[in-house]
Design an enzyme around this catalytic site. Sequence first.
Site, PDB file in Angstrom:
ATOM      1  CG  HIS A   1      11.589  -2.463   0.745  1.00 20.38           C
ATOM      2  ND1 HIS A   1      11.410  -2.036   2.029  1.00 20.38           N
ATOM      3  CD2 HIS A   1      12.444  -1.595   0.169  1.00 20.38           C
ATOM      4  CE1 HIS A   1      12.137  -0.949   2.235  1.00 20.38           C
ATOM      5  NE2 HIS A   1      12.774  -0.656   1.129  1.00 20.38           N
TER       6      HIS A   1
ATOM      7  CD  GLU B   1       8.052   4.212  -2.458  1.00 13.64           C
ATOM      8  OE1 GLU B   1       8.174   4.558  -1.273  1.00 13.64           O
ATOM      9  OE2 GLU B   1       7.954   3.007  -2.802  1.00 13.64           O
ATOM     10  CG  HIS B   2      12.056   4.656  -4.377  1.00 13.98           C
ATOM     11  ND1 HIS B   2      11.336   3.587  -3.885  1.00 13.98           N
ATOM     12  CD2 HIS B   2      12.347   5.435  -3.315  1.00 13.98           C
ATOM     13  CE1 HIS B   2      11.198   3.714  -2.575  1.00 13.98           C
ATOM     14  NE2 HIS B   2      11.797   4.829  -2.204  1.00 13.98           N
TER      15      HIS B   2
ATOM     16  CD  GLN C   1      14.823   0.509  -2.881  1.00 17.24           C
ATOM     17  OE1 GLN C   1      13.821   0.746  -2.232  1.00 17.24           O
ATOM     18  NE2 GLN C   1      16.044   0.648  -2.389  1.00 17.24           N
TER      19      GLN C   1
ATOM     20  CG  ASP D   1      15.117   3.644   0.796  1.00 20.23           C
ATOM     21  OD1 ASP D   1      14.163   4.405   0.545  1.00 20.23           O
ATOM     22  OD2 ASP D   1      15.243   2.519   0.286  1.00 20.23           O
TER      23      ASP D   1
ATOM     24  CG  HIS E   1     -24.569  33.884   2.326  1.00 21.32           C
ATOM     25  ND1 HIS E   1     -25.458  32.947   2.751  1.00 21.32           N
ATOM     26  CD2 HIS E   1     -23.359  33.251   2.217  1.00 21.32           C
ATOM     27  CE1 HIS E   1     -24.833  31.781   2.887  1.00 21.32           C
ATOM     28  NE2 HIS E   1     -23.554  31.946   2.577  1.00 21.32           N
TER      29      HIS E   1
END
Length: 436
Positions: free
Chosen positions: A254, A319-320, A251, A353, A413
Amino acid sequence: MAIEYLKRGKSDAARAEEDAKTAAVVTATLQDIETRGDVAVRELANKFDGYDRESYRLTASEIEALMAEVSPEDMADIKFAQEQVRKFAQAQRDSLQDIEVETLPGVILGHKNIPVQSVGCYVPGGKFPMVASAHMSVATASVAGVPRIIAATPPFNGKPNPAVIAAMHLGGAHEIYVLGGIQAVGAMALGTQSIDPVHLLVGPGNAFVAEAKRQLFGRVGIDLFAGPTETMVIADDTVDAELCATDLLGQAEHGYNSPAILVTNSRKLAVETLREIDRLLTILPTAPTASVSWRDYGEVICCDSYQDMLEVADDIASEHVQVMTDRDDWFLEHMTCYGALFLGPRTNVSNGDKVIGTNHTLPTKKAGRYTGGLWVGKFLKTHSYQRILTDEAAAMIGAYGSRLCLLEGFVGHAEQCNIRVRRYGGQNVPYGGAAK
Protein backbone atom coordinates in the site's frame (compact mmCIF):
# COMPACT_ATOMS: atom_id res chain seq x y z
CA MET A 1 3.81 -13.26 28.90
CA ALA A 2 6.71 -14.76 26.94
CA ILE A 3 7.27 -13.21 23.53
CA GLU A 4 10.27 -12.85 21.22
CA TYR A 5 10.71 -10.42 18.35
CA LEU A 6 12.50 -12.06 15.42
CA LYS A 7 12.13 -8.76 13.55
CA ARG A 8 11.26 -5.26 14.70
CA GLY A 9 10.18 -2.16 12.83
CA LYS A 10 10.97 1.48 13.55
CA SER A 11 10.93 2.55 17.17
CA ASP A 12 7.98 4.41 18.65
CA ALA A 13 10.19 7.48 19.00
CA ALA A 14 11.08 7.46 15.31
CA ARG A 15 7.44 7.09 14.35
CA ALA A 16 6.46 9.95 16.69
CA GLU A 17 9.08 12.18 15.06
CA GLU A 18 7.59 11.45 11.63
CA ASP A 19 4.11 12.19 12.95
CA ALA A 20 5.25 15.56 14.33
CA LYS A 21 6.72 16.59 10.98
CA THR A 22 3.49 15.58 9.22
CA ALA A 23 1.38 17.53 11.73
CA ALA A 24 3.35 20.73 11.15
CA VAL A 25 2.92 20.52 7.38
CA VAL A 26 -0.81 19.84 7.73
CA THR A 27 -1.40 22.75 10.15
CA ALA A 28 0.22 25.26 7.80
CA THR A 29 -1.60 23.88 4.76
CA LEU A 30 -5.05 23.95 6.38
CA GLN A 31 -4.49 27.53 7.54
CA ASP A 32 -3.60 28.48 3.97
CA ILE A 33 -6.75 26.83 2.59
CA GLU A 34 -8.92 28.55 5.19
CA THR A 35 -7.35 31.93 4.41
CA ARG A 36 -7.12 31.82 0.62
CA GLY A 37 -9.71 29.21 -0.39
CA ASP A 38 -9.75 28.25 -4.05
CA VAL A 39 -6.45 29.99 -4.78
CA ALA A 40 -4.63 27.88 -2.19
CA VAL A 41 -6.37 24.71 -3.35
CA ARG A 42 -5.31 25.36 -6.96
CA GLU A 43 -1.68 25.99 -5.96
CA LEU A 44 -1.60 22.80 -3.92
CA ALA A 45 -3.20 20.75 -6.70
CA ASN A 46 -0.59 22.03 -9.13
CA LYS A 47 2.27 21.46 -6.70
CA PHE A 48 1.42 17.95 -5.52
CA ASP A 49 -0.66 16.49 -8.36
CA GLY A 50 0.59 18.54 -11.32
CA TYR A 51 -3.04 19.08 -12.22
CA ASP A 52 -4.80 22.29 -13.18
CA ARG A 53 -8.24 23.06 -14.58
CA GLU A 54 -10.76 25.88 -14.41
CA SER A 55 -12.99 24.01 -11.97
CA TYR A 56 -11.97 20.88 -10.12
CA ARG A 57 -15.58 19.71 -10.07
CA LEU A 58 -16.42 17.34 -12.91
CA THR A 59 -19.41 18.19 -15.08
CA ALA A 60 -22.13 15.68 -15.88
CA SER A 61 -20.81 15.33 -19.46
CA GLU A 62 -17.26 14.72 -18.19
CA ILE A 63 -18.50 12.02 -15.84
CA GLU A 64 -20.43 10.38 -18.66
CA ALA A 65 -17.39 10.47 -20.96
CA LEU A 66 -15.12 8.99 -18.31
CA MET A 67 -17.57 6.19 -17.55
CA ALA A 68 -17.65 5.35 -21.26
CA GLU A 69 -13.93 4.57 -21.01
CA VAL A 70 -14.54 1.76 -18.52
CA SER A 71 -14.71 -1.66 -20.17
CA PRO A 72 -17.95 -3.64 -19.85
CA GLU A 73 -16.17 -6.30 -17.79
CA ASP A 74 -14.69 -3.75 -15.39
CA MET A 75 -18.04 -2.00 -15.09
CA ALA A 76 -19.75 -5.30 -14.27
CA ASP A 77 -17.15 -6.01 -11.58
CA ILE A 78 -17.60 -2.55 -10.07
CA LYS A 79 -21.36 -3.02 -9.96
CA PHE A 80 -21.00 -6.48 -8.39
CA ALA A 81 -18.72 -5.20 -5.64
CA GLN A 82 -20.94 -2.20 -4.98
CA GLU A 83 -23.97 -4.46 -4.71
CA GLN A 84 -22.26 -6.50 -1.97
CA VAL A 85 -21.37 -3.34 -0.03
CA ARG A 86 -24.91 -2.02 -0.37
CA LYS A 87 -26.43 -5.32 0.79
CA PHE A 88 -24.42 -5.37 3.99
CA ALA A 89 -24.90 -1.65 4.61
CA GLN A 90 -28.65 -2.01 4.14
CA ALA A 91 -28.74 -4.93 6.59
CA GLN A 92 -26.90 -2.76 9.10
CA ARG A 93 -29.29 0.14 8.45
CA ASP A 94 -32.28 -2.12 8.97
CA SER A 95 -30.91 -3.08 12.39
CA LEU A 96 -31.03 0.56 13.54
CA GLN A 97 -34.58 1.33 14.61
CA ASP A 98 -36.23 4.53 15.74
CA ILE A 99 -37.78 3.89 19.15
CA GLU A 100 -40.50 5.42 21.33
CA VAL A 101 -41.31 4.04 24.76
CA GLU A 102 -43.56 5.02 27.67
CA THR A 103 -41.16 4.75 30.62
CA LEU A 104 -43.76 5.93 33.16
CA PRO A 105 -47.47 6.60 32.74
CA GLY A 106 -47.69 9.69 30.52
CA VAL A 107 -43.89 9.97 29.98
CA ILE A 108 -42.80 9.31 26.41
CA LEU A 109 -39.11 8.99 25.43
CA GLY A 110 -37.75 8.24 22.00
CA HIS A 111 -34.95 8.58 19.53
CA LYS A 112 -34.70 9.10 15.79
CA ASN A 113 -31.85 8.11 13.49
CA ILE A 114 -31.31 11.10 11.20
CA PRO A 115 -28.82 11.12 8.31
CA VAL A 116 -25.93 13.56 8.45
CA GLN A 117 -26.92 16.28 5.99
CA SER A 118 -23.68 16.56 4.00
CA VAL A 119 -20.68 14.27 3.70
CA GLY A 120 -17.30 14.61 2.03
CA CYS A 121 -15.90 11.27 0.87
CA TYR A 122 -12.18 11.08 0.18
CA VAL A 123 -11.07 8.33 -2.21
CA PRO A 124 -7.27 7.84 -2.39
CA GLY A 125 -5.76 7.31 -5.79
CA GLY A 126 -2.40 9.00 -6.33
CA LYS A 127 -0.39 5.77 -6.43
CA PHE A 128 -3.16 3.21 -6.84
CA PRO A 129 -6.70 4.13 -7.98
CA MET A 130 -8.77 3.01 -5.00
CA VAL A 131 -11.98 2.12 -6.80
CA ALA A 132 -13.26 0.14 -3.82
CA SER A 133 -13.01 3.12 -1.47
CA ALA A 134 -15.80 4.79 -3.42
CA HIS A 135 -18.14 1.90 -2.59
CA MET A 136 -17.20 2.02 1.07
CA SER A 137 -17.88 5.71 1.57
CA VAL A 138 -20.17 7.00 -1.18
CA ALA A 139 -22.45 3.97 -1.56
CA THR A 140 -22.71 3.50 2.22
CA ALA A 141 -23.62 7.17 2.69
CA SER A 142 -26.26 6.73 0.00
CA VAL A 143 -27.78 3.75 1.83
CA ALA A 144 -27.90 5.91 4.98
CA GLY A 145 -29.90 8.55 3.10
CA VAL A 146 -27.39 11.42 3.20
CA PRO A 147 -28.91 14.19 1.02
CA ARG A 148 -25.61 15.75 -0.13
CA ILE A 149 -22.66 13.48 -0.88
CA ILE A 150 -19.53 15.00 -2.37
CA ALA A 151 -16.49 12.97 -3.33
CA ALA A 152 -12.89 13.86 -4.09
CA THR A 153 -10.06 11.82 -5.58
CA PRO A 154 -6.66 12.83 -6.98
CA PRO A 155 -5.82 12.51 -10.67
CA PHE A 156 -4.15 9.29 -11.74
CA ASN A 157 -1.48 9.59 -14.40
CA GLY A 158 -2.54 13.17 -15.06
CA LYS A 159 -6.31 12.69 -15.41
CA PRO A 160 -9.39 11.52 -13.51
CA ASN A 161 -9.38 7.75 -13.21
CA PRO A 162 -12.43 6.48 -15.15
CA ALA A 163 -13.08 3.48 -12.89
CA VAL A 164 -12.94 5.55 -9.69
CA ILE A 165 -15.23 8.20 -11.17
CA ALA A 166 -17.65 5.47 -12.31
CA ALA A 167 -17.73 3.98 -8.82
CA MET A 168 -18.35 7.41 -7.25
CA HIS A 169 -21.18 8.18 -9.67
CA LEU A 170 -22.81 4.76 -9.37
CA GLY A 171 -22.44 4.99 -5.59
CA GLY A 172 -24.57 8.13 -5.51
CA ALA A 173 -22.15 11.09 -5.33
CA HIS A 174 -23.86 14.41 -6.06
CA GLU A 175 -20.60 16.31 -6.65
CA ILE A 176 -17.25 14.87 -7.78
CA TYR A 177 -13.96 16.77 -7.48
CA VAL A 178 -10.57 15.80 -8.89
CA LEU A 179 -8.53 16.81 -5.86
CA GLY A 180 -6.16 14.88 -3.64
CA GLY A 181 -4.48 15.03 -0.28
CA ILE A 182 -4.75 17.82 2.27
CA GLN A 183 -6.25 20.18 -0.31
CA ALA A 184 -9.17 17.80 -0.90
CA VAL A 185 -10.15 17.17 2.72
CA GLY A 186 -9.38 20.76 3.67
CA ALA A 187 -11.58 22.18 0.93
CA MET A 188 -14.45 19.82 1.76
CA ALA A 189 -14.30 20.52 5.49
CA LEU A 190 -13.52 24.24 5.53
CA GLY A 191 -15.25 25.23 2.30
CA THR A 192 -13.93 27.56 -0.38
CA GLN A 193 -15.48 30.11 -2.73
CA SER A 194 -16.61 27.26 -5.00
CA ILE A 195 -17.13 24.36 -2.56
CA ASP A 196 -19.69 24.46 0.25
CA PRO A 197 -18.36 22.83 3.45
CA VAL A 198 -19.66 19.48 4.64
CA HIS A 199 -20.70 18.26 8.08
CA LEU A 200 -18.72 14.98 8.03
CA LEU A 201 -15.48 13.75 6.44
CA VAL A 202 -14.94 10.05 5.70
CA GLY A 203 -12.51 7.86 3.85
CA PRO A 204 -8.98 6.49 4.16
CA GLY A 205 -5.80 8.20 3.06
CA ASN A 206 -2.09 8.62 3.62
CA ALA A 207 -0.50 10.07 6.76
CA PHE A 208 -1.20 13.65 5.63
CA VAL A 209 -4.89 12.97 4.97
CA ALA A 210 -5.26 11.19 8.31
CA GLU A 211 -3.59 14.07 10.15
CA ALA A 212 -5.72 16.63 8.31
CA LYS A 213 -8.85 14.81 9.43
CA ARG A 214 -7.54 14.72 12.99
CA GLN A 215 -6.93 18.46 13.00
CA LEU A 216 -10.30 19.20 11.38
CA PHE A 217 -12.24 17.12 13.88
CA GLY A 218 -14.52 19.44 15.79
CA ARG A 219 -14.99 21.75 12.84
CA VAL A 220 -16.55 18.74 11.15
CA GLY A 221 -17.17 15.17 12.18
CA ILE A 222 -14.87 12.42 10.98
CA ASP A 223 -15.40 8.71 10.61
CA LEU A 224 -12.15 7.64 12.29
CA PHE A 225 -8.39 7.91 11.95
CA ALA A 226 -7.76 5.86 8.83
CA GLY A 227 -4.12 6.37 8.01
CA PRO A 228 -1.57 4.07 6.36
CA THR A 229 -2.71 0.46 6.03
CA GLU A 230 -1.85 -1.95 8.83
CA THR A 231 -2.05 -5.72 8.68
CA MET A 232 -1.47 -8.53 11.13
CA VAL A 233 -1.39 -12.26 10.54
CA ILE A 234 -2.12 -14.47 13.55
CA ALA A 235 -1.04 -17.97 12.57
CA ASP A 236 -0.02 -21.34 13.94
CA ASP A 237 1.40 -24.42 12.26
CA THR A 238 -1.91 -25.24 10.54
CA VAL A 239 -0.80 -22.94 7.70
CA ASP A 240 2.43 -22.49 5.76
CA ALA A 241 4.93 -19.70 5.21
CA GLU A 242 3.85 -18.94 1.65
CA LEU A 243 0.32 -18.08 2.79
CA CYS A 244 1.59 -15.91 5.67
CA ALA A 245 4.18 -14.09 3.55
CA THR A 246 1.66 -13.43 0.78
CA ASP A 247 -0.87 -11.97 3.20
CA LEU A 248 1.76 -9.73 4.81
CA LEU A 249 3.23 -8.36 1.58
CA GLY A 250 -0.21 -8.05 -0.02
CA GLN A 251 -0.90 -5.17 2.35
CA ALA A 252 2.66 -3.83 2.73
CA GLU A 253 2.52 -2.74 -0.92
CA HIS A 254 0.00 0.00 0.00
CA GLY A 255 2.75 2.47 0.90
CA TYR A 256 6.17 3.00 2.40
CA ASN A 257 4.84 3.07 5.98
CA SER A 258 2.36 0.20 6.13
CA PRO A 259 2.99 -2.02 9.18
CA ALA A 260 2.80 -5.78 8.53
CA ILE A 261 3.11 -8.05 11.57
CA LEU A 262 3.20 -11.81 12.02
CA VAL A 263 2.17 -13.13 15.45
CA THR A 264 2.71 -16.86 15.86
CA ASN A 265 3.41 -19.60 18.39
CA SER A 266 5.49 -21.51 15.84
CA ARG A 267 9.13 -20.46 15.62
CA LYS A 268 9.50 -22.72 12.56
CA LEU A 269 6.68 -20.85 10.77
CA ALA A 270 8.22 -17.51 11.77
CA VAL A 271 11.64 -18.37 10.35
CA GLU A 272 10.19 -19.84 7.16
CA THR A 273 7.93 -16.80 6.67
CA LEU A 274 10.92 -14.45 6.92
CA ARG A 275 12.67 -16.53 4.26
CA GLU A 276 9.57 -16.62 2.06
CA ILE A 277 9.14 -12.85 2.27
CA ASP A 278 12.69 -12.39 1.03
CA ARG A 279 11.93 -14.68 -1.90
CA LEU A 280 8.65 -12.98 -2.82
CA LEU A 281 10.29 -9.56 -2.73
CA THR A 282 12.53 -10.65 -5.59
CA ILE A 283 9.53 -11.26 -7.87
CA LEU A 284 6.71 -9.00 -6.61
CA PRO A 285 6.14 -6.10 -9.07
CA THR A 286 5.32 -3.78 -6.15
CA ALA A 287 8.44 -4.79 -4.22
CA PRO A 288 9.98 -1.28 -4.39
CA THR A 289 7.15 -0.15 -2.10
CA ALA A 290 6.48 -3.33 -0.13
CA SER A 291 10.15 -3.88 0.67
CA VAL A 292 10.45 -0.45 2.30
CA SER A 293 7.36 -1.03 4.43
CA TRP A 294 8.62 -4.46 5.41
CA ARG A 295 12.10 -3.15 6.22
CA ASP A 296 10.89 -0.23 8.34
CA TYR A 297 7.56 -1.46 9.74
CA GLY A 298 7.51 -5.24 9.42
CA GLU A 299 7.59 -7.34 12.59
CA VAL A 300 7.65 -11.03 13.46
CA ILE A 301 6.60 -11.90 17.01
CA CYS A 302 6.90 -15.39 18.50
CA CYS A 303 4.71 -16.24 21.50
CA ASP A 304 4.62 -19.22 23.85
CA SER A 305 0.84 -19.64 23.86
CA TYR A 306 -2.40 -18.69 22.17
CA GLN A 307 -3.22 -16.48 25.16
CA ASP A 308 0.04 -14.59 24.62
CA MET A 309 -0.83 -14.21 20.92
CA LEU A 310 -4.22 -12.80 21.87
CA GLU A 311 -2.76 -10.29 24.32
CA VAL A 312 -0.11 -9.12 21.84
CA ALA A 313 -2.72 -8.74 19.11
CA ASP A 314 -5.11 -6.75 21.30
CA ASP A 315 -2.26 -4.48 22.42
CA ILE A 316 -1.24 -3.70 18.84
CA ALA A 317 -4.90 -3.28 17.73
CA SER A 318 -4.09 -3.67 14.05
CA GLU A 319 -6.41 -2.46 11.31
CA HIS A 320 -6.63 -5.82 9.50
CA VAL A 321 -6.21 -9.08 11.40
CA GLN A 322 -5.95 -12.31 9.41
CA VAL A 323 -6.48 -15.28 11.76
CA MET A 324 -5.35 -18.71 10.53
CA THR A 325 -5.20 -21.12 13.45
CA ASP A 326 -6.83 -24.26 14.80
CA ARG A 327 -9.08 -22.03 16.95
CA ASP A 328 -10.23 -19.09 14.82
CA ASP A 329 -13.58 -18.86 16.60
CA TRP A 330 -11.74 -18.55 19.94
CA PHE A 331 -9.99 -15.44 18.63
CA LEU A 332 -13.31 -14.09 17.32
CA GLU A 333 -14.84 -14.57 20.76
CA HIS A 334 -11.98 -13.09 22.76
CA MET A 335 -10.34 -10.38 20.64
CA THR A 336 -11.49 -6.88 21.58
CA CYS A 337 -9.22 -4.39 19.77
CA TYR A 338 -8.91 -4.46 15.97
CA GLY A 339 -10.35 -3.00 12.78
CA ALA A 340 -11.72 -6.12 11.10
CA LEU A 341 -11.12 -9.85 11.42
CA PHE A 342 -10.56 -12.22 8.51
CA LEU A 343 -11.10 -15.71 9.79
CA GLY A 344 -9.52 -18.80 8.27
CA PRO A 345 -7.22 -19.41 5.31
CA ARG A 346 -10.07 -19.28 2.77
CA THR A 347 -10.63 -15.57 3.29
CA ASN A 348 -8.14 -12.72 3.17
CA VAL A 349 -7.84 -8.98 3.65
CA SER A 350 -8.14 -8.28 -0.06
CA ASN A 351 -11.66 -9.74 0.01
CA GLY A 352 -12.62 -7.10 2.55
CA ASP A 353 -10.73 -4.40 0.67
CA LYS A 354 -12.44 -4.95 -2.65
CA VAL A 355 -15.56 -7.04 -2.86
CA ILE A 356 -16.98 -9.14 -0.02
CA GLY A 357 -19.19 -6.38 1.37
CA THR A 358 -17.78 -5.35 4.74
CA ASN A 359 -16.37 -1.84 4.88
CA HIS A 360 -12.63 -1.44 4.36
CA THR A 361 -12.27 1.99 6.00
CA LEU A 362 -10.96 0.84 9.36
CA PRO A 363 -9.22 2.26 12.46
CA THR A 364 -5.43 2.51 12.50
CA LYS A 365 -2.78 3.57 15.04
CA LYS A 366 -4.52 1.70 17.87
CA ALA A 367 -7.86 3.48 17.30
CA GLY A 368 -9.43 0.02 17.29
CA ARG A 369 -9.29 0.27 21.07
CA TYR A 370 -12.20 2.73 21.02
CA THR A 371 -13.92 2.54 17.62
CA GLY A 372 -14.83 0.15 14.87
CA GLY A 373 -14.67 0.89 11.18
CA LEU A 374 -16.80 2.97 8.86
CA TRP A 375 -20.35 1.66 8.55
CA VAL A 376 -23.79 2.96 7.73
CA GLY A 377 -24.27 4.06 11.34
CA LYS A 378 -21.45 6.61 10.99
CA PHE A 379 -23.66 8.55 8.58
CA LEU A 380 -26.56 8.64 11.04
CA LYS A 381 -27.08 10.77 14.14
CA THR A 382 -29.23 9.36 16.92
CA HIS A 383 -31.28 12.20 18.45
CA SER A 384 -33.49 11.77 21.50
CA TYR A 385 -36.77 13.49 22.32
CA GLN A 386 -39.17 13.62 25.26
CA ARG A 387 -42.89 14.25 25.63
CA ILE A 388 -45.11 14.38 28.74
CA LEU A 389 -48.77 13.67 28.05
CA THR A 390 -50.56 14.12 31.40
CA ASP A 391 -50.72 16.72 34.17
CA GLU A 392 -50.00 14.03 36.74
CA ALA A 393 -46.78 12.99 34.99
CA ALA A 394 -45.66 16.62 34.59
CA ALA A 395 -46.14 17.29 38.32
CA MET A 396 -44.51 14.05 39.44
CA ILE A 397 -41.41 14.36 37.22
CA GLY A 398 -41.23 18.06 38.03
CA ALA A 399 -41.12 17.39 41.77
CA TYR A 400 -38.20 14.98 41.40
CA GLY A 401 -36.47 17.34 38.98
CA SER A 402 -36.79 20.33 41.30
CA ARG A 403 -35.25 18.53 44.24
CA LEU A 404 -32.39 17.14 42.14
CA CYS A 405 -31.66 20.58 40.66
CA LEU A 406 -31.45 22.13 44.13
CA LEU A 407 -29.18 19.29 45.24
CA GLU A 408 -26.69 20.69 42.70
CA GLY A 409 -27.43 24.34 43.51
CA PHE A 410 -29.21 25.17 40.24
CA VAL A 411 -32.11 27.37 41.39
CA GLY A 412 -33.07 28.46 37.89
CA HIS A 413 -33.16 24.84 36.77
CA ALA A 414 -35.37 24.01 39.73
CA GLU A 415 -37.81 26.78 38.84
CA GLN A 416 -38.26 25.25 35.36
CA CYS A 417 -39.56 22.19 37.17
CA ASN A 418 -41.47 24.09 39.85
CA ILE A 419 -43.56 26.11 37.42
CA ARG A 420 -44.81 22.85 35.92
CA VAL A 421 -45.63 21.48 39.36
CA ARG A 422 -47.65 24.64 40.14
CA ARG A 423 -49.46 24.70 36.80
CA TYR A 424 -50.17 21.02 36.35
CA GLY A 425 -50.15 19.68 39.90
CA GLY A 426 -52.00 22.42 41.74
CA GLN A 427 -49.24 22.68 44.32
CA ASN A 428 -48.09 26.02 45.72
CA VAL A 429 -44.33 25.82 45.23
CA PRO A 430 -42.53 29.14 45.90
CA TYR A 431 -39.73 30.44 43.66
CA GLY A 432 -36.57 28.57 44.62
CA GLY A 433 -38.51 26.05 46.65
CA ALA A 434 -38.58 22.32 46.16
CA ALA A 435 -41.72 20.41 45.35
CA LYS A 436 -42.44 17.82 48.02
